[in-house]
Design an enzyme around this catalytic site. Structure first.
Site, PDB file in Angstrom:
ATOM      1  N   SER A   1       0.675  -1.178   0.069  1.00 15.41           N
ATOM      2  CA  SER A   1       0.052  -0.163   0.076  1.00 15.41           C
ATOM      3  C   SER A   1       0.894   1.318  -0.202  1.00 15.41           C
ATOM      4  O   SER A   1       0.419   2.288  -0.405  1.00 15.41           O
ATOM      5  CB  SER A   1      -0.868  -0.145   1.098  1.00 15.41           C
ATOM      6  OG  SER A   1      -0.172   0.105   2.446  1.00 15.41           O
TER       7      SER A   1
ATOM      8  N   LYS B   1       0.744   4.208   6.811  1.00 15.48           N
ATOM      9  CA  LYS B   1       0.171   5.258   5.830  1.00 15.48           C
ATOM     10  C   LYS B   1       0.588   6.634   5.991  1.00 15.48           C
ATOM     11  O   LYS B   1       1.292   6.961   7.109  1.00 15.48           O
ATOM     12  CB  LYS B   1      -1.554   5.252   6.086  1.00 15.48           C
ATOM     13  CG  LYS B   1      -2.248   4.030   5.777  1.00 15.48           C
ATOM     14  CD  LYS B   1      -1.959   3.702   4.200  1.00 15.48           C
ATOM     15  CE  LYS B   1      -3.030   2.462   3.972  1.00 15.48           C
ATOM     16  NZ  LYS B   1      -2.243   1.338   4.651  1.00 15.48           N
TER      17      LYS B   1
END
Length: 222
Positions: free
Chosen positions: A140, A177
């Protein structure tokens, strides 16, 4: 006074901005892409020139092993420690960092059962002193240069700046993230178009900040 070429100044400022924004230096490929170099080798040549001039330090074999020896303006004199001869031997300056594997739901990230092993690391690899290494799972954050199996160096923090790469707990999961603040909450940005961003409402009990990224190690670098 240190004299840098225009290109060297651009590279130095890019490295400084990256560390300020994300917590760790850019890769050679990221420098090349940002400044329009033909290859990562061109970025490497400029970094080596900066190292020769004493404004940065390079760690051999580390994709992000760039350490600034000057502040935002490399023309200013460096800040030397007052007693350089009292520094410990290099072998004593190694950090022993726990490597965190899978994290059990609801338990502290540094719980003993999560620690797979310890790594001895050179502190110069990191923009700030980390508290642990977290094994990255998934892609990701691929476009930020963070790949599956990488070891993310994390400093425990309860606050983070907008744009920093963070380790967050979301309910029973731990994720890496980029943080983006929104008027009614926060958004956790994935650096890969194949993955969706995650929005967290303000004051959500599901969200907890575990720390900020301060460096990255590929297992092949050990």
């Amino acid at each position: 006074m240190i004299k840098l070429t225009a290109r060297q100044q651009q590279v130095f400022e890019l490295v400084h901005r990256a560390i300020e924004r994300t917590g760790f230096p850019p890769t050679r490929a990221e420098i090349a892409a940002e400044l329009g170099f033909s290859s990562a080798n061109s970025a490497e040549e400029h970094l080596r020139a900066l190292a020769r001039k004493g404004v940065i330090e390079l760690a051999a074999g580390a994709s992000r092993g760039i350490r600034l020896l000057h502040g935002p303006n490399p023309h200013d004199p460096p800040h030397h420690p007052p007693h350089p001869y009292t520094l410990p031997h290099a072998s004593l300056m190694q950090l022993s960092l726990p490597l965190i594997g899978r994290v059990a739901a609801g338990s502290p990230i540094l719980a003993q059962e999560h620690i797979a092993q310890h790594y001895a690391c050179d502190p110069a690899l990191f923009s700030s002193r980390p508290d642990y290494l977290l094994k990255v799972r998934g892609l990701s954050m691929r476009d930020a240069g963070i790949l599956d199996g990488d070891l993310l160096a994390v400093q425990k923090k309860s606050e983070a700046k907008d744009g920093q790469i963070i380790v967050a707990r979301l309910g029973d999961d731990v994720t890496v993230k980029r943080l983006k603040r929104q008027p009614n909450g926060i958004e956790l940005i994935a650096e890969n178009p194949d993955y969706e961003n995650i929005f967290v409402q303000a004051d959500s009990a599901e969200f907890a900040l575990e720390g900020i990224a301060v460096g990255l190690i590929r297992p092949s670098e050990f």
